[in-house]
Design an enzyme around this catalytic site. Structure first.
Site, mmCIF file in Angstrom:
data_model
loop_
_atom_site.group_PDB
_atom_site.id
_atom_site.type_symbol
_atom_site.label_atom_id
_atom_site.label_comp_id
_atom_site.label_asym_id
_atom_site.label_seq_id
_atom_site.Cartn_x
_atom_site.Cartn_y
_atom_site.Cartn_z
ATOM 1 N N TYR A 74 0.837 -1.202 0.000
ATOM 2 C CA TYR A 74 0.000 0.000 0.000
ATOM 3 C C TYR A 74 0.870 1.249 0.000
ATOM 4 O O TYR A 74 0.574 2.229 -0.692
ATOM 5 C CB TYR A 74 -0.909 0.006 1.230
ATOM 6 C CG TYR A 74 -1.931 1.115 1.179
ATOM 7 C CD1 TYR A 74 -3.175 0.909 0.585
ATOM 8 C CD2 TYR A 74 -1.646 2.380 1.707
ATOM 9 C CE1 TYR A 74 -4.107 1.927 0.527
ATOM 10 C CE2 TYR A 74 -2.575 3.399 1.639
ATOM 11 C CZ TYR A 74 -3.810 3.168 1.053
ATOM 12 O OH TYR A 74 -4.730 4.178 0.982
ATOM 13 N N PHE A 126 -6.518 20.823 -24.116
ATOM 14 C CA PHE A 126 -7.235 19.578 -24.404
ATOM 15 C C PHE A 126 -8.614 19.628 -23.729
ATOM 16 O O PHE A 126 -8.794 20.343 -22.757
ATOM 17 C CB PHE A 126 -6.401 18.401 -23.866
ATOM 18 C CG PHE A 126 -7.014 17.059 -24.110
ATOM 19 C CD1 PHE A 126 -7.091 16.549 -25.401
ATOM 20 C CD2 PHE A 126 -7.500 16.294 -23.058
ATOM 21 C CE1 PHE A 126 -7.663 15.303 -25.629
ATOM 22 C CE2 PHE A 126 -8.067 15.045 -23.286
ATOM 23 C CZ PHE A 126 -8.148 14.554 -24.570
ATOM 24 N N ASP A 127 -9.587 18.848 -24.249
ATOM 25 C CA ASP A 127 -10.960 19.046 -23.747
ATOM 26 C C ASP A 127 -11.156 18.722 -22.260
ATOM 27 O O ASP A 127 -11.820 19.469 -21.557
ATOM 28 C CB ASP A 127 -12.022 18.378 -24.635
ATOM 29 C CG ASP A 127 -11.688 16.952 -25.013
ATOM 30 O OD1 ASP A 127 -10.817 16.363 -24.356
ATOM 31 O OD2 ASP A 127 -12.298 16.412 -25.957
ATOM 32 N N ASP A 217 1.575 20.257 -20.416
ATOM 33 C CA ASP A 217 0.656 19.134 -20.550
ATOM 34 C C ASP A 217 1.414 18.159 -21.454
ATOM 35 O O ASP A 217 1.478 18.324 -22.664
ATOM 36 C CB ASP A 217 -0.667 19.596 -21.173
ATOM 37 C CG ASP A 217 -1.679 18.459 -21.266
ATOM 38 O OD1 ASP A 217 -1.279 17.291 -21.103
ATOM 39 O OD2 ASP A 217 -2.864 18.746 -21.526
ATOM 40 N N ALA A 219 1.531 14.907 -22.409
ATOM 41 C CA ALA A 219 1.100 13.592 -22.911
ATOM 42 C C ALA A 219 1.992 13.066 -24.038
ATOM 43 O O ALA A 219 2.297 11.881 -24.096
ATOM 44 C CB ALA A 219 -0.358 13.658 -23.386
ATOM 45 N N LYS A 260 -0.343 7.898 -23.558
ATOM 46 C CA LYS A 260 0.235 8.213 -24.855
ATOM 47 C C LYS A 260 1.730 7.895 -24.799
ATOM 48 O O LYS A 260 2.100 6.736 -24.912
ATOM 49 C CB LYS A 260 -0.035 9.673 -25.230
ATOM 50 C CG LYS A 260 -1.499 9.966 -25.595
ATOM 51 C CD LYS A 260 -2.360 10.231 -24.402
ATOM 52 C CE LYS A 260 -3.723 10.761 -24.798
ATOM 53 N NZ LYS A 260 -4.329 11.550 -23.740
ATOM 54 N N HIS A 452 -21.401 13.370 -28.856
ATOM 55 C CA HIS A 452 -20.770 12.512 -29.863
ATOM 56 C C HIS A 452 -20.630 11.069 -29.406
ATOM 57 O O HIS A 452 -20.616 10.162 -30.229
ATOM 58 C CB HIS A 452 -19.407 13.076 -30.274
ATOM 59 C CG HIS A 452 -18.476 13.334 -29.139
ATOM 60 N ND1 HIS A 452 -18.659 14.368 -28.257
ATOM 61 C CD2 HIS A 452 -17.365 12.676 -28.723
ATOM 62 C CE1 HIS A 452 -17.689 14.340 -27.349
ATOM 63 N NE2 HIS A 452 -16.893 13.319 -27.611
HETATM 64 C C1 LIG Z 1 -5.269 12.472 -23.288
HETATM 65 C C2 LIG Z 1 -4.915 13.838 -22.875
HETATM 66 C C3 LIG Z 1 -5.289 14.344 -21.627
HETATM 67 C C4 LIG Z 1 -6.167 13.584 -20.667
HETATM 68 O O1 LIG Z 1 -5.592 12.395 -20.265
HETATM 69 P P1 LIG Z 1 -6.422 11.062 -19.951
HETATM 70 O O2 LIG Z 1 -5.357 10.074 -19.643
HETATM 71 O O3 LIG Z 1 -7.225 10.726 -21.168
HETATM 72 O O4 LIG Z 1 -7.278 11.360 -18.776
HETATM 73 C C5 LIG Z 1 -4.873 15.621 -21.299
HETATM 74 N N1 LIG Z 1 -4.151 16.352 -22.168
HETATM 75 C C6 LIG Z 1 -3.785 15.898 -23.368
HETATM 76 C C7 LIG Z 1 -2.970 16.762 -24.289
HETATM 77 C C8 LIG Z 1 -4.153 14.625 -23.783
HETATM 78 O O5 LIG Z 1 -3.813 14.187 -24.992
#
Ligand SMILES: *Cc1c(COP(=O)(O)O)cnc(C)c1O
Length: 461
Positions: A74, A126-127, A217, A219, A260, A452
């Site tokens: 843990y 990102f959304d 950010d 990813a 990613k 969507h």
């Molecule tokens: C995918 C993504 C996120 C969100 O991450 P999740 O793992 O899907 O929650 C945030 N910012 C960017 C640029 C992304 O591509």
């Protein structure tokens, strides 16, 4: 471009996952049953799945082997420390906290940084990032350079923030009304377009001038680094790890979806360069939301796979192959006369459905219609990034018609071969030969939010 030359993948295949192209009649039945919405298909009815590159990659033998040394304690799991070491070595950060995915990181970190009413300035949020900024009472502002909105403009770094607009915004609204600057690398919402080192550095210098934190950010940090190496003067002889270290040196912290460039199927993290006080706050906040700070929503084995994935993703041979495969699909489509967004970004090819199907008005969702047609033609699942995704104006209830109506073909990492790319391109080329027959769509079921994912359609006429 010389991009069509042969480039063998720097790996061989040890385990295979069978996929099956069901007969055309069955594809027609499946997509009709799904209300002409590819999100509602069973994945087993899909032959080549290009819905997303998120969490869909293949792990290496080293990552799979790492699962066996998962320490599910843990607190204080050995895999947490292995991951910490990867993050120290690769990002040059002192602190980090794991989270279950990228949005988990946003959910924990953002309330600590945003006071209600404050702006968060970025190239293009990102959304889920925008949603989390707004849920915390912040206001998300996109300041990407204008040329990003023009698919015909060639520029090596179309993900760049407009530095003049960034500084002007801070001066106009006052630094006290800005929570932080967030640079998304590569810029997902602009089609996986990279951000130059000069631009990341410039944003960081502006941040320092006004005493604002600058976050990444991150990813697709490794794909971004590869584009810097290939396209930015002065970086051609630097190694990817050197470039990554420099990128992260122009930041105070990061949120990252590890689904990613982490090369894992689930995971995320918050990274902090050196702010111990913020790290302490994050450690407190993560407990009730994600879990104890040495696991944050991940099992020990997941952290081990991520610790290894981060080291693999900065391998230049891997990145060259990855980016080449995406460019290859783009070139194939261009050869077939299919209009795409250019230049091709790091993780996806976008077909310009407005130019491809000019006879379908935007009110009949041309990119969604093309998405349905591509599935019927070749069993390939893409995703609409256009009118359907844009939704309605929350105040007037009117449809929003975005500038671009795109079909996104998103390529998972280390999953498909060049033959699969050829199949995708050939399917679209066959559609091109009879594209005037393709009919637009009308929505017969429309959910109130995030329509969507579950909307249902019929063909017009
Ligand atoms: C995918 C993504 C996120 C969100 O991450 P999740 O793992 O899907 O929650 C945030 N910012 C960017 C640029 C992304 O591509």
């Amino acid at each position: 471009m010389t991009e069509l030359r042969c480039m063998p993948e720097p790996y061989k295949i040890k385990v295979v996952e069978p996929i099956r192209l069901i007969p055309r009649k069955e594809r027609e039945r499946a997509i009709k049953e799904a209300g002409l919405n590819q999100f509602l298909l069973k994945a087993e009815d899909v032959f080549i799945d290009l819905l997303t590159d998120s969490g869909t990659g293949a792990m290496s033998q080293d990552q799979w082997a790492g699962l066996m040394i998962g320490d599910e304690s843990y607190a204080g799991s050995r895999n947490f420390y292995n991951l910490q070491k990867s993050i120290e070595d690769i990002f040059g950060y002192k602190y980090f906290v794991p989270t279950h995915q990228g949005r988990g990181a946003e959910n924990v970190l953002f309330p600590l940084l945003i006071k209600p009413g404050q702006y968060v300035l970025g190239n293009y949020h990102f959304d889920t990032t925008k949603a989390h900024i707004e849920l915390k009472g912040g206001r998300a502002v996109n300041l990407i350079h204008e040329r990003a909105y023009d698919t015909a403009v060639e520029h090596p770094f179309k993900g760049n923030i407009d530095l003049e607009k960034l500084e002007a915004f801070i001066v106009e609204h006052g630094a006290e009304n800005i929570a932080f600057i967030l640079m998304t690398v590569t810029c997902n919402s602009a089609g996986g377009q990279p951000v130059s080192m000069e631009n990341i550095r410039g944003a960081y210098q502006i941040g320092k001038k006004y005493n604002l934190p600058v976050l990444l950010d991150a990813a697709r940090f490794a794909e971004n680094a590869y584009f810097i190496k290939k396209r930015e003067k002065g970086y051609e002889n630097k190694s990817i790890p050197e470039i990554v270290l420099e990128m992260f040196s122009y930041s105070d912290g990061c949120t990252m979806s590890a689904k990613k460039d982490g090369l894992v199927n689930m995971g995320g993290l918050i990274g902090i360069k050196e702010d111990y006080e913020l790290y302490q706050k994050v450690r407190q906040m993560v407990v009730p939301i994600e879990g104890f700070p040495t696991y944050g929503g991940l099992s020990g084995r997941d952290m081990e796979a991520l610790a290894r994935g981060l080291r693999e993703v900065v391998d230049e041979a891997y990145l060259a192959s990855r980016i080449h495969q995406v460019q290859y699909l783009g070139e194939k489509l261009k050869e077939a006369g299919i209009p795409i967004q250019e230049p091709v970004g790091g993780h996806a090819v976008f077909v310009d459905a407005k130019r491809f199907l000019p006879h379908i008005p935007q009110s009949q969702y041309p990119a969604q219609a093309l998405c349905v047609e591509l599935y019927i033609e070749s069993g390939v699942r893409g995703v609409e990034v256009g009118t359907l995704l844009a939704g309605r104006d929350p105040e007037t209830g009117e449809e929003i018609y975005p500038e671009l109506d795109l079909l996104r073909l998103t390529i998972p990492r280390r999953v498909y071969t060049y033959n699969h790319m050829d199949w995708v391109a050939e399917g679209l080329a066959r559609i091109a030969a009879r594209k005037d027959e393709i009919r637009g769509l009308k929505m017969v079921y429309e959910p109130k939010i995030l329509r969507h994912f579950t909307a249902q359609f019929e063909w017009v006429g």
